[in-house]
Design a protein around this motif. Structure first.
Motif, PDB file in Angstrom:
ATOM      1  N   THR A   2      25.781  37.594  41.920  1.00  0.00           N
ATOM      2  CA  THR A   2      25.325  37.462  40.546  1.00  0.00           C
ATOM      3  C   THR A   2      23.979  38.148  40.377  1.00  0.00           C
ATOM      4  N   GLU A  14      31.952  34.792  35.083  1.00  0.00           N
ATOM      5  CA  GLU A  14      32.236  35.733  36.169  1.00  0.00           C
ATOM      6  C   GLU A  14      33.128  35.084  37.232  1.00  0.00           C
ATOM      7  N   ARG A  15      32.837  33.842  37.588  1.00  0.00           N
ATOM      8  CA  ARG A  15      33.639  33.131  38.579  1.00  0.00           C
ATOM      9  C   ARG A  15      35.072  32.962  38.089  1.00  0.00           C
ATOM     10  N   ARG A  16      35.220  32.587  36.826  1.00  0.00           N
ATOM     11  CA  ARG A  16      36.557  32.375  36.258  1.00  0.00           C
ATOM     12  C   ARG A  16      37.309  33.692  36.121  1.00  0.00           C
ATOM     13  N   THR A  17      36.607  34.765  35.782  1.00  0.00           N
ATOM     14  CA  THR A  17      37.241  36.085  35.686  1.00  0.00           C
ATOM     15  C   THR A  17      37.807  36.500  37.031  1.00  0.00           C
ATOM     16  N   LEU A  18      37.038  36.318  38.096  1.00  0.00           N
ATOM     17  CA  LEU A  18      37.523  36.672  39.430  1.00  0.00           C
ATOM     18  C   LEU A  18      38.742  35.842  39.812  1.00  0.00           C
ATOM     19  N   LEU A  21      41.687  37.229  37.888  1.00  0.00           N
ATOM     20  CA  LEU A  21      42.131  38.503  38.462  1.00  0.00           C
ATOM     21  C   LEU A  21      42.983  38.270  39.707  1.00  0.00           C
ATOM     22  N   ARG A  22      42.576  37.311  40.544  1.00  0.00           N
ATOM     23  CA  ARG A  22      43.382  36.979  41.732  1.00  0.00           C
ATOM     24  C   ARG A  22      44.747  36.437  41.308  1.00  0.00           C
ATOM     25  N   ALA A  59      43.279  42.240  43.425  1.00  0.00           N
ATOM     26  CA  ALA A  59      42.194  41.704  42.584  1.00  0.00           C
ATOM     27  C   ALA A  59      40.911  42.520  42.720  1.00  0.00           C
ATOM     28  N   ILE A  60      41.059  43.812  42.966  1.00  0.00           N
ATOM     29  CA  ILE A  60      39.900  44.714  43.043  1.00  0.00           C
ATOM     30  C   ILE A  60      39.656  45.346  41.679  1.00  0.00           C
ATOM     31  N   GLU A  62      40.179  45.655  37.460  1.00  0.00           N
ATOM     32  CA  GLU A  62      40.245  44.794  36.283  1.00  0.00           C
ATOM     33  C   GLU A  62      41.058  45.524  35.214  1.00  0.00           C
TER      34      GLU A  62
END
Length: 122
Positions: A2, A14-18, A21-22, A59-60, A62
């Motif tokens: 971060t 950001e945590r939820r977006t990652l 994506l996974r 998940a690399i 977006e």
């Protein structure tokens, strides 16, 4: 990692977006494998490169909404988006809220006009 000066809300986003994506990458990989198709076959059908699909599954990358929809179609499915409100008062209906406000106005003055659970904003 971060960036300095980011807020807790930005860090949580950001945590939820990652995490999403996974989930998306795993969903595409599982659907592709279940259909017995290669990354190349799905990538060609969706109009993207095989390496980009590999990055999405890992998940690399977006992907844009257009790519998400194209991949879903290539896999024989449909993409959708759903927003789940998580904060704020529970009464959000434009019809119910005025009804509750009207009931609160006609209560006896000795009654406390407080919600059962305090509502706090982030």
């Amino acid at each position: 990692m971060t960036a300095p000066g980011t807020t807790r809300l930005q860090q949580e986003a950001e945590r939820r977006t990652l995490a999403l994506l996974r989930d998306v990458g795993e969903t595409y990989r599982t659907a592709r494998e279940d259909a017995g198709l290669s990354q190349r076959q799905i990538a060609v059908a969706a109009g993207i490169s095989q390496s980009y699909l590999a990055e999405i599954e890992a998940a690399i990358a977006e992907p844009s909404l257009a790519v998400v929809v194209a991949l879903a179609k290539a896999l024989g499915g449909d993409a959708s988006f759903r927003f789940f409100p998580g904060t704020g008062p529970h009464v959000r209906d434009r019809i119910q809220a005025p009804m509750v406000e009207a009931m609160l106005r006609i209560l006896h003055p000795r009654w406390s006009r407080f919600p059962e659970v305090p509502v706090r904003r982030p």
